[in-house]
Design a protein around this motif. Sequence first.
Motif, PDB file in Angstrom:
ATOM      1  N   ALA A  71       0.732  -1.281  -0.009  1.00 24.34           N
ATOM      2  CA  ALA A  71      -0.063   0.143   0.030  1.00 24.34           C
ATOM      3  C   ALA A  71       0.859   1.300   0.012  1.00 24.34           C
ATOM      4  O   ALA A  71       1.781   1.176   0.631  1.00 24.34           O
ATOM      5  CB  ALA A  71      -0.977  -0.059   1.348  1.00 24.34           C
ATOM      6  N   ALA A  72       0.517   2.360  -0.996  1.00 28.96           N
ATOM      7  CA  ALA A  72       1.278   3.533  -0.938  1.00 28.96           C
ATOM      8  C   ALA A  72       0.999   4.193   0.432  1.00 28.96           C
ATOM      9  O   ALA A  72       2.187   4.762   0.835  1.00 28.96           O
ATOM     10  CB  ALA A  72       0.902   4.253  -1.930  1.00 28.96           C
ATOM     11  N   SER A  73      -0.045   4.143   0.972  1.00 30.15           N
ATOM     12  CA  SER A  73      -0.097   4.800   2.292  1.00 30.15           C
ATOM     13  C   SER A  73      -1.517   4.593   2.934  1.00 30.15           C
ATOM     14  O   SER A  73      -2.321   3.813   2.248  1.00 30.15           O
ATOM     15  CB  SER A  73      -0.315   6.492   2.010  1.00 30.15           C
ATOM     16  OG  SER A  73      -1.311   6.604   1.305  1.00 30.15           O
ATOM     17  N   ARG A  74      -1.736   4.919   4.180  1.00 34.44           N
ATOM     18  CA  ARG A  74      -2.977   4.623   4.910  1.00 34.44           C
ATOM     19  C   ARG A  74      -3.860   5.494   4.061  1.00 34.44           C
ATOM     20  O   ARG A  74      -5.035   4.939   4.323  1.00 34.44           O
ATOM     21  CB  ARG A  74      -2.797   5.094   6.391  1.00 34.44           C
ATOM     22  CG  ARG A  74      -4.176   4.975   7.319  1.00 34.44           C
ATOM     23  CD  ARG A  74      -4.392   3.607   7.390  1.00 34.44           C
ATOM     24  NE  ARG A  74      -5.870   3.450   7.726  1.00 34.44           N
ATOM     25  CZ  ARG A  74      -6.367   2.242   8.372  1.00 34.44           C
ATOM     26  NH1 ARG A  74      -5.690   1.178   8.595  1.00 34.44           N
ATOM     27  NH2 ARG A  74      -7.720   2.221   8.332  1.00 34.44           N
ATOM     28  N   ALA A  75      -3.577   6.811   3.770  1.00 33.39           N
ATOM     29  CA  ALA A  75      -4.698   7.299   3.184  1.00 33.39           C
ATOM     30  C   ALA A  75      -5.260   6.984   1.948  1.00 33.39           C
ATOM     31  O   ALA A  75      -6.370   6.885   1.586  1.00 33.39           O
ATOM     32  CB  ALA A  75      -3.841   8.872   2.698  1.00 33.39           C
ATOM     33  N   ASP A  76      -4.328   6.123   1.116  1.00 37.77           N
ATOM     34  CA  ASP A  76      -4.620   5.493   0.085  1.00 37.77           C
ATOM     35  C   ASP A  76      -5.809   4.223   0.468  1.00 37.77           C
ATOM     36  O   ASP A  76      -6.935   4.116  -0.074  1.00 37.77           O
ATOM     37  CB  ASP A  76      -3.822   4.818  -0.738  1.00 37.77           C
ATOM     38  CG  ASP A  76      -3.035   5.694  -1.493  1.00 37.77           C
ATOM     39  OD1 ASP A  76      -3.199   6.981  -1.463  1.00 37.77           O
ATOM     40  OD2 ASP A  76      -2.030   5.196  -2.549  1.00 37.77           O
TER      41      ASP A  76
END
Length: 213
Positions: A138-143
């Motif tokens: 995953a690129a980030s938690r936001a993604d």
Amino acid sequence: MRRHYEFEGIAEDELASGPHRQFARWFAEAAAGELHEPNAMVVSTADAAGRPSSRTVLLKGYDERGFVFFTNYGSRKAREIAANPHVSLLFPWYPLARQVVVTGTADRVDPLETAVYFRSRPYGSQIGAWASEQSAVAASRADLDAAYARMAARFPEGEPVPVPPHWGGFRVTARTVEFWQGRANRLHDRLRYVRTGGVGEGDSGWRVERLCP
């Protein structure tokens, strides 16, 4: 760091006639206490090269056919099962000084069985199954949160959420089931059912052996 166990043991003549009946006894006792999530189990798999991996998964059903859990079919464990169906399950009921270890093979459950279970999940868990590409980077938690929001908008709460095509269950057909009870002086009781017959033969298709601790 050592702890001396002072629990009562288990003898061969106290066992149920088959491993699934014995598991039901111990599971009921684990669930009746203050044990957190007694259905939590460690699922161990290995890839085609024999490299192992483990993770905690929740047991969602069991009977004489086997032990069932659900996952994303694109996850690491599902990919490894596709390459090598041999798995191990470990139920670590530490407060009771008990463990149950299952070895066997995993196969996908029928899609209808998956659909019945999926509909019983909370709405948020249903949406999460759509939003997460389990085991992918995953690129980030936001993604992740953005993916969840998109799926929630696609399938609003209060409306039926379809089963994701990449999601479903596995049933582990047991080859051995070991019941481990901690005892004093590290002389633990280890009683293992070993399958001697085919699936569907019931309790008669098993023998019991005692293992040295």
